[in-house]
Scaffold this motif. Structure first.
Motif, PDB file in Angstrom:
ATOM      1  N   ALA A 142       1.121  -1.188  -0.312  1.00  0.00           N
ATOM      2  CA  ALA A 142      -0.081  -0.178  -0.060  1.00  0.00           C
ATOM      3  C   ALA A 142       0.612   1.421   0.199  1.00  0.00           C
ATOM      4  O   ALA A 142       0.972   2.323   1.009  1.00  0.00           O
ATOM      5  N   THR A 178       2.747   5.421  -1.357  1.00  0.00           N
ATOM      6  CA  THR A 178       1.868   6.416  -0.998  1.00  0.00           C
ATOM      7  C   THR A 178       2.756   6.972  -2.262  1.00  0.00           C
ATOM      8  O   THR A 178       3.725   7.271  -2.339  1.00  0.00           O
ATOM      9  N   ASP A 197      -2.748   3.147  -5.522  1.00  0.00           N
ATOM     10  CA  ASP A 197      -1.847   4.190  -4.368  1.00  0.00           C
ATOM     11  C   ASP A 197      -2.447   4.741  -3.814  1.00  0.00           C
ATOM     12  O   ASP A 197      -3.557   5.752  -4.721  1.00  0.00           O
ATOM     13  N   THR A 198      -2.095   5.556  -2.730  1.00  0.00           N
ATOM     14  CA  THR A 198      -2.319   7.045  -2.362  1.00  0.00           C
ATOM     15  C   THR A 198      -2.161   7.815  -2.880  1.00  0.00           C
ATOM     16  O   THR A 198      -0.686   7.970  -2.717  1.00  0.00           O
ATOM     17  N   ALA A 223      -1.268  12.298  -2.178  1.00  0.00           N
ATOM     18  CA  ALA A 223      -0.770  12.630  -0.783  1.00  0.00           C
ATOM     19  C   ALA A 223      -0.178  14.252  -1.776  1.00  0.00           C
ATOM     20  O   ALA A 223       1.045  14.119  -2.265  1.00  0.00           O
ATOM     21  N   ALA A 248      -3.296  13.602   3.154  1.00  0.00           N
ATOM     22  CA  ALA A 248      -4.298  12.183   1.762  1.00  0.00           C
ATOM     23  C   ALA A 248      -5.546  13.396   1.067  1.00  0.00           C
ATOM     24  O   ALA A 248      -5.603  13.271   2.049  1.00  0.00           O
ATOM     25  N   GLN A 287      -6.747   8.785  -4.528  1.00  0.00           N
ATOM     26  CA  GLN A 287      -6.320   7.508  -4.767  1.00  0.00           C
ATOM     27  C   GLN A 287      -6.221   7.029  -6.288  1.00  0.00           C
ATOM     28  O   GLN A 287      -7.048   7.749  -7.441  1.00  0.00           O
TER      29      GLN A 287
END
Length: 306
Positions: A38, A40, A56-57, A59, A103, A106
């Protein structure tokens, strides 16, 4: 030689202890792998595009929206002068800059997507809740957060691009052999199954196939019936109606001679006399009657004048 005997219960306890430790280590490895997957993806700014893997997150750094937050808070103070002593735009801007990565969305399971500015503004407002410089009253704090969120939403917005996306049906999307290599000599499209079962517009393998064209309704020349121009008009022959061709016989089917058949010798004939036509005798009678009538009128006028 003496051999130390170990009780059975001690042996069992050691085996259970070793099994528990191994299970803990294995479980920790799986947990570490799940956390690492997971990832970022950090965007440089709150606008433009960002590349990342699907899932993927995304941010943004608080420093990238610092000045936007300051402007939003300052605009609120300018429109509400009585809050100038309790709302501090510089403090709010410094607070969001110290929040680090925020965040905001996504990367979707597609070729790309968008993260609206409202999502970035909502993340900023959530990070600023309870911070100093938002005012004294709860109503003022909520209004300042709304103003900051609206300012960020107006100025920000991201486009996400999935770097590991593969379109369905393209080589490498899955399978081996003909499916992955783009087809074979007997199956150029790379699809599997009987191509005759595919309907237009349906997805089968690499796509649908169109049915064979039907040309049965088009007119065609049947072998043996078409006659070449050289056969119909020989090289040493004459075309129909050729004046230079020799005439056979002295007349045509009606028995007429060549002088009557030729169009240059035609003469106009008078039309037959009809019952309503004016003939020459009647015309002479009308002229005589007109002369007699004129003489009588002249005599009568002369007598009247005498």
């Amino acid at each position: 030689m003496l051999v130390r005997k170990i009780p059975t219960w001690q042996t069992t306890r050691r085996a259970l202890t070793v099994t528990a430790i191994a299970t803990f280590v294995t479980g920790g490895a799986f947990l570490s792998a799940g956390t690492a997957s997971a990832a970022t993806t950090l965007a440089g700014t709150c606008t433009g595009s960002v590349n990342g893997s699907m899932g993927d997150t995304v941010a943004v750094q608080g420093t990238s929206v610092k000045e936007i937050v300051r402007k939003g808070a300052q605009d609120y103070v300018n429109s509400h002068l009585w809050t100038a002593l309790s709302v501090w735009p510089n403090t709010i801007a410094d607070t969001i800059a110290g929040k680090g990565a925020l965040a905001v969305g996504q990367v979707p399971n597609a070729a790309g997507g968008t993260i609206a500015g409202s999502a970035v503004g909502s993340a900023v407002a959530t990070a600023l809740k309870g911070s100093n410089g938002l005012g004294v009253l709860d109503g003022t704090k909520n209004e300042v957060l709304s103003a900051v969120s609206a300012s960020v939403a107006k100025s920000c917005g991201l486009t996400t691009i999935a770097t590991n996306y593969v379109a369905p049906g393209q080589p490498g999307a899955g399978g081996t052999g003909a499916q992955q290599g783009g087809g074979t000599a007997t199956n150029p499209g790379g699809s599997t199954g009987n191509l005759s079962n595919l309907n237009p517009g349906t997805a089968g393998g690499s796509g649908g196939t169109a049915p064979m064209r039907d040309y049965s309704g088009l007119p065609t020349a049947t072998p043996g019936t078409a006659v070449a121009p050289g056969v119909r008009y020989p090289a040493n022959g004459t075309l129909p109606g050729d004046a230079s061709a020799p005439q056979v016989g002295t007349g045509d089917q009606a028995g007429q001679g060549a002088d009557v058949r030729d169009a240059g010798n035609a003469q106009s004939l008078s039309s037959p006399v009809g019952p309503d036509d004016v003939q020459l005798p009647m015309l002479l009678a009308v002229i005589v009657l007109a002369g007699v009538t004129a003489a009588l009128v002249r005599t009568w006028v002369l007598r009247r004048a005498a």
